[in-house]
Design an enzyme around this catalytic site. Structure first.
Site, PDB file in Angstrom:
ATOM      1  N   ARG A 132     -28.656   7.932  20.289  1.00 21.89           N
ATOM      2  CA  ARG A 132     -28.119   9.313  20.980  1.00 21.89           C
ATOM      3  C   ARG A 132     -26.600   9.624  20.433  1.00 21.89           C
ATOM      4  O   ARG A 132     -26.221   8.307  19.721  1.00 21.89           O
ATOM      5  CB  ARG A 132     -27.727   8.348  22.434  1.00 21.89           C
ATOM      6  N   GLU A 148     -19.465   9.800  17.853  1.00 20.78           N
ATOM      7  CA  GLU A 148     -20.299   8.206  17.436  1.00 20.78           C
ATOM      8  C   GLU A 148     -22.000   8.649  17.329  1.00 20.78           C
ATOM      9  O   GLU A 148     -22.326   8.914  18.070  1.00 20.78           O
ATOM     10  CB  GLU A 148     -19.582   7.146  17.578  1.00 20.78           C
ATOM     11  N   ASN A 150     -25.042   6.465  17.873  1.00 19.78           N
ATOM     12  CA  ASN A 150     -25.669   5.069  18.991  1.00 19.78           C
ATOM     13  C   ASN A 150     -27.384   4.651  18.218  1.00 19.78           C
ATOM     14  O   ASN A 150     -27.897   5.994  18.703  1.00 19.78           O
ATOM     15  CB  ASN A 150     -25.920   5.444  19.803  1.00 19.78           C
ATOM     16  N   SER A 155     -28.232   3.030  25.623  1.00 20.79           N
ATOM     17  CA  SER A 155     -27.855   3.821  27.477  1.00 20.79           C
ATOM     18  C   SER A 155     -28.481   5.108  27.607  1.00 20.79           C
ATOM     19  O   SER A 155     -27.703   6.132  27.114  1.00 20.79           O
ATOM     20  CB  SER A 155     -27.049   3.011  28.126  1.00 20.79           C
ATOM     21  N   LYS A 312     -19.507   2.232  12.479  1.00 21.08           N
ATOM     22  CA  LYS A 312     -18.995   3.125  12.167  1.00 21.08           C
ATOM     23  C   LYS A 312     -18.472   3.350  10.899  1.00 21.08           C
ATOM     24  O   LYS A 312     -17.807   4.276  10.464  1.00 21.08           O
ATOM     25  CB  LYS A 312     -17.653   2.989  13.343  1.00 21.08           C
ATOM     26  N   LYS A 366     -10.809   2.118  15.598  1.00 21.44           N
ATOM     27  CA  LYS A 366     -12.365   1.722  15.680  1.00 21.44           C
ATOM     28  C   LYS A 366     -12.842  -0.001  14.949  1.00 21.44           C
ATOM     29  O   LYS A 366     -12.779   0.804  13.593  1.00 21.44           O
ATOM     30  CB  LYS A 366     -12.822   2.676  15.783  1.00 21.44           C
ATOM     31  N   GLU A 370     -19.779  -1.720  19.681  1.00 19.65           N
ATOM     32  CA  GLU A 370     -20.412  -1.184  20.645  1.00 19.65           C
ATOM     33  C   GLU A 370     -20.309  -1.332  22.224  1.00 19.65           C
ATOM     34  O   GLU A 370     -20.063  -2.446  22.733  1.00 19.65           O
ATOM     35  CB  GLU A 370     -21.594  -0.781  19.641  1.00 19.65           C
ATOM     36  N   GLY A 371     -20.231  -0.269  22.584  1.00 23.28           N
ATOM     37  CA  GLY A 371     -20.360  -0.416  24.357  1.00 23.28           C
ATOM     38  C   GLY A 371     -19.728  -0.270  24.851  1.00 23.28           C
ATOM     39  O   GLY A 371     -18.607  -0.303  26.270  1.00 23.28           O
ATOM     40  N   ARG A 453     -21.782  12.194  29.636  1.00 29.13           N
ATOM     41  CA  ARG A 453     -20.780  11.331  30.501  1.00 29.13           C
ATOM     42  C   ARG A 453     -19.009  12.224  30.827  1.00 29.13           C
ATOM     43  O   ARG A 453     -18.668  12.096  30.028  1.00 29.13           O
ATOM     44  CB  ARG A 453     -20.578   9.708  30.098  1.00 29.13           C
TER      45      ARG A 453
HETATM   46  P1  ADP Z   1     -18.396   2.653  21.778  1.00 29.51           P
HETATM   47  O1  ADP Z   1     -20.053   2.541  20.456  1.00 29.51           O
HETATM   48  O2  ADP Z   1     -18.070   1.468  22.152  1.00 29.51           O
HETATM   49  O3  ADP Z   1     -18.875   4.050  22.365  1.00 29.51           O
HETATM   50  P2  ADP Z   1     -17.385   5.208  20.254  1.00 29.51           P
HETATM   51  O4  ADP Z   1     -16.783   5.157  19.309  1.00 29.51           O
HETATM   52  O5  ADP Z   1     -17.986   5.579  21.284  1.00 29.51           O
HETATM   53  O6  ADP Z   1     -17.495   3.192  20.748  1.00 29.51           O
HETATM   54  O7  ADP Z   1     -15.654   5.116  21.221  1.00 29.51           O
HETATM   55  C1  ADP Z   1     -15.830   4.539  23.275  1.00 29.51           C
HETATM   56  C2  ADP Z   1     -14.661   5.910  23.496  1.00 29.51           C
HETATM   57  O8  ADP Z   1     -13.720   5.839  23.237  1.00 29.51           O
HETATM   58  C3  ADP Z   1     -15.903   6.887  23.992  1.00 29.51           C
HETATM   59  O9  ADP Z   1     -16.697   7.095  24.442  1.00 29.51           O
HETATM   60  C4  ADP Z   1     -14.855   8.327  24.032  1.00 29.51           C
HETATM   61  O10 ADP Z   1     -14.373   8.339  25.107  1.00 29.51           O
HETATM   62  C5  ADP Z   1     -13.428   7.620  22.458  1.00 29.51           C
HETATM   63  N1  ADP Z   1     -13.145   8.173  21.766  1.00 29.51           N
HETATM   64  C6  ADP Z   1     -13.976   7.624  20.781  1.00 29.51           C
HETATM   65  N2  ADP Z   1     -13.823   7.935  19.469  1.00 29.51           N
HETATM   66  C7  ADP Z   1     -12.467   9.298  20.054  1.00 29.51           C
HETATM   67  C8  ADP Z   1     -12.258  10.602  19.629  1.00 29.51           C
HETATM   68  N3  ADP Z   1     -12.230  10.418  18.008  1.00 29.51           N
HETATM   69  N4  ADP Z   1     -11.564  11.154  20.298  1.00 29.51           N
HETATM   70  C9  ADP Z   1     -11.230  10.642  21.703  1.00 29.51           C
HETATM   71  N5  ADP Z   1     -11.942   9.688  21.892  1.00 29.51           N
HETATM   72  C10 ADP Z   1     -12.901   8.906  21.727  1.00 29.51           C
HETATM   73 MG    MG Z   2     -22.116   3.062  20.405  1.00 29.27          MG
HETATM   74 MG    MG Z   3     -20.087   5.457  22.514  1.00 28.39          MG
END
Ligand code: ADP
Ligand code: MG
Ligand code: MG
Length: 477
Positions: A132, A148, A150, A155, A312, A366, A370-371, A453
């Site tokens: 995803r 990102e 995945n 999920s 990442k 970051k 994950e999660g 989401r």
């Molecule tokens: P994970 O793998 O834990 O889901 P993400 O990279 O998706 O990690 O980051 C988790 C959440 O943080 C995302 O669902 C989003 O809401 C927020 N986020 C991540 N990167 C950004 C970004 N560059 N700008 C704004 N919000 C972000």
């Molecule tokens: Mg992720």
């Molecule tokens: Mg995410």
């Protein structure tokens, strides 16, 4: 394309009408299995049918421009292909993560398994990816930017379809009053497409008696999303088991010909809905299980290389000039992928560190996790960067920096535990992608449904299971 009908203004809805919508939505969720385990019940993560509550949802689909939805769907097969290509370049994976390895024990353990597979010259002929790719629409630049990719345990392929159908059903009943057309909520076949890909992988493995195994967390309140996928799969192929990593360790072995045996049954496809966070490995037993599976001939979704390709750090390395070209020949494809990349940097770039210390609100820091719930924002970014500078720590290699994306804020109704709240919210669009190949033959490479989401704009983090966001679908405008 502009909507012919006026877009809904939630400010104009009276409470009585909203209450009616919420009631209908909650009945629908209960009757259609859009449910999760309720925290209040201790057994709700282990015993199905006990302590269920409706999944957190947006009451109405969130408007999303059709052109950007199309763009996100169009790049899905390209991202699938990219993950596959990266997974085959072991040197790129090992080199890109070499500094991270020293700073992050979890990534280091995954890399150790990867190295062991290289040493034994292990080849994965049948490769199944159920991914995803998540995006936010940056309001200022009006561009679709990838948050990102995945590649493990994505999920809600089970609930993506369901929440779409919930919204379509509400709009069919109340669309006239709302001024909305249910046809503008795009069809979503996430569940059947993922189940189909798993079934086709099972066919490729070509052992009619072998089972599909879902690796699950021992206590999982999001179990119904997984059960949806399994029940759709089971309609076609009844051979199906669910096991935790600890159970695999106890009941599993690999035969001389590479066949994975768990609980006396040969396993053809392993689908991980666990194993993506350090919490899934409380002891060495779980790591032993992961290694055992990796050493077998079963189709792993994902393999260790696919898992690492979704980190990442790799995302950040791929965004460097000239790196995509290493994996993709077609210039148009490269351009389409690059267009989705936000600014991404390693923490050994002094210029960007300086900028991030000055304006931390424009960045997200970051780790390789994950999660949801793991990122660092705002003043904490500055504090951490200053600490790394002062102490000269290697620890900084555990993180990447990313440009913070600012999506449009809109008023929405979020429904949790039977109660609705009107709030300012932002949304993240996830596009599922399925990929299956056997040696040179690509059997599936497609976009496979979607999931929106939505979360209150004051919350930095995302993640539905992590408690930040709600499930949503989209209304094309
Ligand atoms: P994970 O793998 O834990 O889901 P993400 O990279 O998706 O990690 O980051 C988790 C959440 O943080 C995302 O669902 C989003 O809401 C927020 N986020 C991540 N990167 C950004 C970004 N560059 N700008 C704004 N919000 C972000
Ligand atoms: Mg992720
Ligand atoms: Mg995410």
């Amino acid at each position: 394309m502009e909507s012919e009908k006026p877009m809904f203004q939630v400010e104009n809805f009276d409470d009585e009408f909203v209450q009616k919508l919420v009631y209908d939505a909650l009945v629908w969720c209960s009757l259609h299995g859009l449910v999760v385990g309720d925290k209040a019940y201790q057994k709700s993560g282990t015993v199905p049918g006990v302590g269920m509550t409706h999944a957190p949802i947006a009451l109405l689909p969130t408007p999303f421009p059709e052109s950007f939805f199309k763009q996100a769907c169009e790049v899905a097969p390209l991202f699938n292909e990219l993950v596959d290509c990266v997974s085959l370049d072991a040197k790129f994976i090992q080199d890109s993560l070499s500094r991270t390895k020293k700073a992050d024990i979890f990534t280091s353990r995954l890399l150790d398994i990867h190295s062991k597979m290289l040493e034994s010259n292990k080849k994965e002929d049948i490769r199944l990816g159920l991914h995803r790719s998540d995006y936010m629409l940056d309001e200022e630049t009006k561009s679709l930017l990838q948050i990102e990719m995945n590649t493990i345990s994505c999920s809600f392929p089970g609930f993506g379809r369901l929440v779409t159908e919930l919204h379509q059903s509400l709009l069919r009943s109340h669309g006239d009053h709302l001024g909305l057309d249910s046809e503008r909520v795009p069809k979503n076949t996430s569940t059947s497409q993922f189940a189909d890909a798993m079934a086709k992988a099972w066919l490729e493995y070509n052992n009619p008696r072998a089972v599909v195994m879902v690796v699950v967390q021992p206590d999982e309140r999001n179990m119904y999303d997984q059960h949806w996928l399994s029940s759709v799969l089971r309609e076609k192929y009844p051979l199906f088991i669910m096991k935790s990593l600890a159970q695999v360790e106890k009941e599993g072995s690999v035969q001389e010909d590479g066949t994975l045996i768990v609980d006396g049954q040969a396993v053809s496809v392993v689908y991980y809905r666990s194993g993506y966070t350090p919490r899934d490995y409380p002891s060495e037993l779980e790591w032993d299980a992961r290694l055992l599976i990796e050493q077998s001939s079963a189709v792993k979704c994902p393999s260790i290389a696919y898992h690492l390709a979704g980190t990442k750090k790799i995302q950040q390395e791929l965004a460097k000039p000239g790196v995509l070209e290493r994996f993709m020949d077609n210039k148009d494809d490269v351009a389409k992928l690059r267009k989705c990349f936000a600014g991404l940097w390693s923490l050994d770039d002094p210029e960007i560190i300086k900028k991030a210390i000055e304006k931390p609100e424009l960045f997200v820091m970051k780790p390789q996790r994950e999660g949801g719930g793991n990122n660092i924002y705002g003043d904490d970014v500055r504090e951490n960067l200053l600490r790394f500078q002062k102490e000269g720590e290697e620890e900084n290699a555990a993180y990447i920096l990313m440009q913070r994306i600012f999506p449009k804020v809109s008023n929405v109704f979020l429904v949790r535990e039977g109660v609705y709240h009107k709030d300012q919210a932002i949304s993240e669009l996830g596009i599922y992608g399925a990929y299956l190949r056997n040696k040179e033959k690509v059997i599936i490479n497609e976009q496979s449904g979607y999931l929106m989401r939505t979360k209150v704009s004051s919350s930095d983090e995302g993640g539905v299971a992590a408690g930040f966001a709600v499930l949503d679908s989209i209304y094309l405008n």
